[in-house]
Write a protein that holds these residues in place. Structure first.
Motif: not given
Length: 80
Positions: A1-2, A35-37, A70-72, A76-77
């Protein structure tokens, strides 16, 4: 899930005082990655009325804004 990045805190642009004295109007559209942060990066103007001071203000405000990354699959991505 994104899940896409989500805005948490939007920084207001700081426009040059000369723009207010001349009653200057313009608009700027930027594209960026998060970014992931939750930090924006690769911020670039994609369209604008061509007023360089407004473009700088939009880029700087975007850099000061914060996002939920964002999360996948729950991780975090980087995403744009």
């Amino acid at each position: 899930v994104y899940s896409a990045p989500r805005l948490i805190s939007a920084a207001k642009p700081i426009y040059p005082s000369a723009a207010f004295h001349r009653n200057t109007e313009g608009w700027v559209r930027v594209h960026f990655m998060v970014d992931g942060s939750g930090q924006p990066y690769e911020i670039a103007v994609t369209e604008s009325t061509g007023i360089e001071a407004f473009e700088r203000a939009a880029i700087e405000a975007t850099a000061r804004s914060r996002f939920e990354p964002a999360h996948r699959g729950g991780e975090p991505i980087d995403a744009g």
